[in-house]
Design a protein around this motif. Structure first.
Motif, mmCIF file in Angstrom:
data_model
loop_
_atom_site.group_PDB
_atom_site.id
_atom_site.type_symbol
_atom_site.label_atom_id
_atom_site.label_comp_id
_atom_site.label_asym_id
_atom_site.label_seq_id
_atom_site.Cartn_x
_atom_site.Cartn_y
_atom_site.Cartn_z
ATOM 1 N N TYR A 43 54.777 18.404 -15.714
ATOM 2 C CA TYR A 43 55.237 17.469 -16.741
ATOM 3 C C TYR A 43 55.086 18.166 -18.089
ATOM 4 C CZ TYR A 43 55.048 13.734 -13.274
ATOM 5 O OH TYR A 43 55.266 12.961 -12.169
ATOM 6 N N PRO A 44 55.853 17.752 -19.099
ATOM 7 C CA PRO A 44 55.736 18.410 -20.409
ATOM 8 C C PRO A 44 54.328 18.368 -20.996
ATOM 9 C CG PRO A 44 57.611 16.885 -20.378
ATOM 10 C CD PRO A 44 56.878 16.712 -19.090
ATOM 11 N N ASP A 45 53.575 17.305 -20.692
ATOM 12 C CA ASP A 45 52.217 17.194 -21.227
ATOM 13 C C ASP A 45 51.154 17.713 -20.263
ATOM 14 O OD1 ASP A 45 52.722 15.026 -19.526
ATOM 15 O OD2 ASP A 45 51.442 13.643 -20.644
ATOM 16 N N VAL A 46 51.598 18.391 -19.190
ATOM 17 C CA VAL A 46 50.674 19.029 -18.242
ATOM 18 C C VAL A 46 51.139 20.481 -18.070
ATOM 19 C CG1 VAL A 46 49.618 18.977 -15.955
ATOM 20 C CG2 VAL A 46 50.350 16.836 -17.023
ATOM 21 N N PRO A 47 50.704 21.356 -18.964
ATOM 22 C CA PRO A 47 51.101 22.757 -18.822
ATOM 23 C C PRO A 47 50.513 23.362 -17.544
ATOM 24 C CG PRO A 47 49.447 22.512 -20.556
ATOM 25 C CD PRO A 47 49.806 21.136 -20.094
ATOM 26 N N ARG A 48 51.176 24.359 -17.033
ATOM 27 C CA ARG A 48 50.712 24.958 -15.778
ATOM 28 C C ARG A 48 49.312 25.532 -15.882
ATOM 29 N NH1 ARG A 48 50.814 29.608 -14.768
ATOM 30 N NH2 ARG A 48 52.107 31.321 -14.351
ATOM 31 N N THR A 49 48.813 25.736 -17.093
ATOM 32 C CA THR A 49 47.457 26.258 -17.306
ATOM 33 C C THR A 49 46.393 25.159 -17.316
ATOM 34 O OG1 THR A 49 47.840 26.136 -19.694
ATOM 35 C CG2 THR A 49 48.282 28.267 -18.612
ATOM 36 N N ASN A 50 46.797 23.892 -17.292
ATOM 37 C CA ASN A 50 45.861 22.778 -17.272
ATOM 38 C C ASN A 50 45.112 22.785 -15.944
ATOM 39 O OD1 ASN A 50 45.113 19.882 -16.512
ATOM 40 N ND2 ASN A 50 45.754 19.578 -18.635
ATOM 41 N N TRP A 51 43.813 22.479 -15.963
ATOM 42 C CA TRP A 51 43.004 22.506 -14.741
ATOM 43 C C TRP A 51 43.587 21.617 -13.651
ATOM 44 C CZ3 TRP A 51 41.021 18.258 -12.398
ATOM 45 C CH2 TRP A 51 40.950 17.087 -13.143
ATOM 46 N N LYS A 62 54.824 15.728 -3.271
ATOM 47 C CA LYS A 62 54.631 14.939 -2.049
ATOM 48 C C LYS A 62 54.843 13.447 -2.279
ATOM 49 C CE LYS A 62 53.625 18.678 0.106
ATOM 50 N NZ LYS A 62 54.638 19.335 0.897
ATOM 51 N N GLY A 63 55.272 13.064 -3.467
ATOM 52 C CA GLY A 63 55.581 11.664 -3.750
ATOM 53 C C GLY A 63 54.375 10.763 -3.953
ATOM 54 N N MET A 64 53.232 11.343 -4.277
ATOM 55 C CA MET A 64 52.019 10.549 -4.483
ATOM 56 C C MET A 64 51.905 10.002 -5.897
ATOM 57 S SD MET A 64 49.076 12.757 -2.620
ATOM 58 C CE MET A 64 49.656 14.194 -1.778
ATOM 59 N N VAL A 65 52.518 10.666 -6.860
ATOM 60 C CA VAL A 65 52.420 10.244 -8.257
ATOM 61 C C VAL A 65 53.794 10.234 -8.904
ATOM 62 C CG1 VAL A 65 50.080 11.124 -8.596
ATOM 63 C CG2 VAL A 65 52.016 12.555 -9.179
ATOM 64 N N ARG A 66 53.855 9.465 -9.954
ATOM 65 C CA ARG A 66 55.050 9.424 -10.782
ATOM 66 C C ARG A 66 54.606 9.442 -12.228
ATOM 67 N NH1 ARG A 66 58.643 4.606 -8.412
ATOM 68 N NH2 ARG A 66 60.200 5.501 -9.772
ATOM 69 N N GLY A 71 58.984 10.598 -19.286
ATOM 70 C CA GLY A 71 58.866 11.923 -18.676
ATOM 71 C C GLY A 71 57.486 12.540 -18.752
ATOM 72 N N THR A 72 56.525 11.845 -19.331
ATOM 73 C CA THR A 72 55.174 12.384 -19.443
ATOM 74 C C THR A 72 54.307 11.893 -18.293
ATOM 75 O OG1 THR A 72 54.398 10.542 -20.805
ATOM 76 C CG2 THR A 72 55.307 12.474 -21.969
ATOM 77 N N PHE A 73 53.155 12.541 -18.140
ATOM 78 C CA PHE A 73 52.192 12.140 -17.117
ATOM 79 C C PHE A 73 50.955 11.495 -17.735
ATOM 80 C CE2 PHE A 73 48.751 12.795 -14.036
ATOM 81 C CZ PHE A 73 49.341 12.202 -12.927
ATOM 82 N N ARG A 74 50.598 11.895 -18.922
ATOM 83 C CA ARG A 74 49.425 11.382 -19.634
ATOM 84 C C ARG A 74 48.142 11.582 -18.816
ATOM 85 N NH1 ARG A 74 52.489 5.838 -21.443
ATOM 86 N NH2 ARG A 74 54.361 6.894 -22.162
ATOM 87 N N PRO A 75 47.808 12.841 -18.531
ATOM 88 C CA PRO A 75 46.683 13.148 -17.648
ATOM 89 C C PRO A 75 45.329 12.664 -18.149
ATOM 90 C CG PRO A 75 47.381 15.119 -18.811
ATOM 91 C CD PRO A 75 48.403 14.053 -19.104
ATOM 92 N N ASN A 76 45.160 12.526 -19.456
ATOM 93 C CA ASN A 76 43.867 12.124 -20.001
ATOM 94 C C ASN A 76 43.724 10.618 -20.182
ATOM 95 O OD1 ASN A 76 42.968 14.810 -20.111
ATOM 96 N ND2 ASN A 76 44.118 15.109 -22.005
ATOM 97 N N ASN A 77 44.783 9.863 -19.892
ATOM 98 C CA ASN A 77 44.683 8.402 -19.950
ATOM 99 C C ASN A 77 43.788 7.906 -18.826
ATOM 100 O OD1 ASN A 77 46.538 8.406 -22.027
ATOM 101 N ND2 ASN A 77 47.969 7.013 -21.021
#
Length: 185
Positions: A43-51, A62-66, A71-77
């Motif tokens: 996702y744009p807010d999850v760079p490939r370098t993010n843990w 695998k269809g587990m998340v959306r 278009g963002t994922f908001r990993p820190n929410n």
């Protein structure tokens, strides 16, 4: 789930979307397919370098998340219970197409019908704590999949004759030997 350097799991602390995604992938048949890095930025807010990028990439594939509509994922929410429930239901073989009505209502009804709610204190739109996540994943182990198979058995583990989690077999499967037991028995 792992604790801090003192073993404290901080069960009262909230869980982020990235952390919950890692737990979901770890509890899936795809746990071994996570590489040390992601091959793309999922996702744009999850760079490939993010843990969390490798876990989010596998979960997305695998269809587990959306992600969100923007278009963002908001990993820190902080993850809401309904979001976590949707991810866990995907492990049981359910997709959004299995539910009608407003998103989340059918998922929450299935969550309750399957007994995934035992021990969970968060409400539908509340942020989940680490304890809520712990209970949700524990309940997942003995929940039936969409096809009726007990989830734990889909991962190659067994239940006791009474249908409970065979904790001894589960621990033994994770142990690497040889082991030496000391002490007074």
């Amino acid at each position: 789930m792992t604790g801090d350097e003192n073993g404290d799991l901080h069960l009262d602390q909230p869980v982020t979307r990235a952390e919950f995604t890692k737990l979901t992938v770890a509890a899936s048949a795809y746990a071994d397919s996570v590489g040390p890095t992601a091959s793309i930025s999922p996702y744009p807010d999850v760079p490939r370098t993010n843990w969390a990028a490798p876990y989010i990439q596998v979960a997305q594939e695998k269809g587990m998340v959306r992600g969100y509509l923007d278009g963002t994922f908001r990993p820190n929410n902080q993850i809401q219970l309904v979001e976590g429930v949707s991810m866990v239901l995907s492990l049981l073989g359910y997709t959004n197409e299995d539910f009608s009505g407003a998103w989340g209502s059918g998922q929450m009804a299935k969550y309750q019908a399957l007994g995934l709610d035992r021990g969970v204190t968060a409400g539908k739109n509340d942020p989940m704590t680490r304890q809520d996540a712990l209970w949700l994943f524990y309940n997942l182990l003995t929940a039936p999949t969409k096809t009726g198979q007990v989830y734990l058995t889909t991962l190659g583990h067994s239940l006791t004759a009474s249908g409970e989690i065979d904790r001894v077999a589960l621990v033994n499967s994770a142990m690497e030997g040889p082991m030496v037991a000391e002490g007074n028995w």
